[in-house]
Design an enzyme around this catalytic site. Sequence first.
Site, mmCIF file in Angstrom:
data_model
loop_
_atom_site.group_PDB
_atom_site.id
_atom_site.type_symbol
_atom_site.label_atom_id
_atom_site.label_comp_id
_atom_site.label_asym_id
_atom_site.label_seq_id
_atom_site.Cartn_x
_atom_site.Cartn_y
_atom_site.Cartn_z
ATOM 1 N N CYS A 1 0.805 -1.221 0.000
ATOM 2 C CA CYS A 1 0.000 0.000 0.000
ATOM 3 C C CYS A 1 0.843 1.278 0.000
ATOM 4 O O CYS A 1 0.340 2.350 -0.312
ATOM 5 C CB CYS A 1 -0.944 0.006 1.195
ATOM 6 S SG CYS A 1 -2.013 -1.447 1.273
ATOM 7 N N HIS B 1 -3.489 7.236 2.469
ATOM 8 C CA HIS B 1 -3.858 5.895 2.009
ATOM 9 C C HIS B 1 -5.247 5.576 2.530
ATOM 10 O O HIS B 1 -5.560 5.797 3.705
ATOM 11 C CB HIS B 1 -2.836 4.884 2.518
ATOM 12 C CG HIS B 1 -3.233 3.462 2.334
ATOM 13 N ND1 HIS B 1 -3.770 2.980 1.154
ATOM 14 C CD2 HIS B 1 -3.186 2.395 3.190
ATOM 15 C CE1 HIS B 1 -4.035 1.686 1.290
ATOM 16 N NE2 HIS B 1 -3.682 1.311 2.510
ATOM 17 N N ASN C 1 -9.983 -0.438 0.121
ATOM 18 C CA ASN C 1 -8.522 -0.349 0.081
ATOM 19 C C ASN C 1 -8.030 -0.939 -1.236
ATOM 20 O O ASN C 1 -8.147 -2.142 -1.462
ATOM 21 C CB ASN C 1 -7.947 -1.115 1.274
ATOM 22 C CG ASN C 1 -6.434 -1.047 1.353
ATOM 23 O OD1 ASN C 1 -5.760 -0.603 0.432
ATOM 24 N ND2 ASN C 1 -5.888 -1.521 2.458
#
Length: 331
Positions: A117, A257, A287
């Site tokens: 990520c 994020h 996500n």
Amino acid sequence: MSMMNKPVGIIGTGSCVPDNVVTNFDLEKIVDTNDQWIRERTGIEERRIAPEGVNTSHLATEAAKRALQMANLEPEDIDCIIMATLTPDMPLPSTACLVQANLGAVNAAAFDLQAACSGFAYGLVTAASYINTGIYKNVLVIGGEVLSRILNWKDRSTCVLFGDGAGAAVVSTVEEGYGIKGVDIGADGSKGMALAIPAGGIAMQANDKRIEEGLTYVYMDGPEVYKFAVKVMGRTALKSLERAGMALEELDFFIPHQANIRIIESAAKRLNLPDEKVFVNLPKYGNTSAASIAIALDEAVRGGYLKRGDNVAFAGFGAGLTWASLVMKWY
């Protein structure tokens, strides 16, 4: 103050997500969960899932085309393609090379980068370093994932969290005074197995038994990752601000994020930012790992949220465990 000898910034962004929307209510039909539980604990309402035959390279190529168009560049103008992904189309060749071929970026070096990520932010720092040292002029950084193919759809603790998509940015020199001012990237490999896919590499090759046991899918120690994320997201953004020589009061916008709304709120609080200065698209996409910040950035730019001259921070965390952040004056 800037960490760069020359002004390096982003001159074009693009993104691409699959058309197929899967809501929390859809997930209720296949796994023991419910909409309220997902929304209250994560902030996610729906996510995009790529259909069979649509791979990471396809989403990445489309996002890259849109970024090039905004930057007013042709594929031949790109010197290097950095593809941040943990879901490559295949082990070899790299997804970056597949994208290079799709675009016709015949003058570009191409490689994949794996920081989960944190990957897009890692890629931006890498691209800026190449340009700062004069190795390249225009670098295309892409974050792209088809995470739906590495999820155990029987595991309600992970399958509700993730989605598919891609985002891209063209990194180049910009006018004096603009661009990247401070960066911070790092890792703590001692906590690596808190977020992992145990089988599928050479240490534990995939076979029927391991697939059946779920070892080829994402495993996450949720509490451990949450503790790490809450600690590191705000900290890394503050470190980039410090290296940029900026005070908190000078920060205009924050693109974190998109993993969990509580983690985002915690980081925003440490940065002393109100809701209107924090970009959130988590409810729509979940996500998307390396694509997360990239998609959010493109939507912030195209939606008019991010304006020329704004001081903006990006911050992310991911498997590894890794973290990364940048502060830049938007060009």
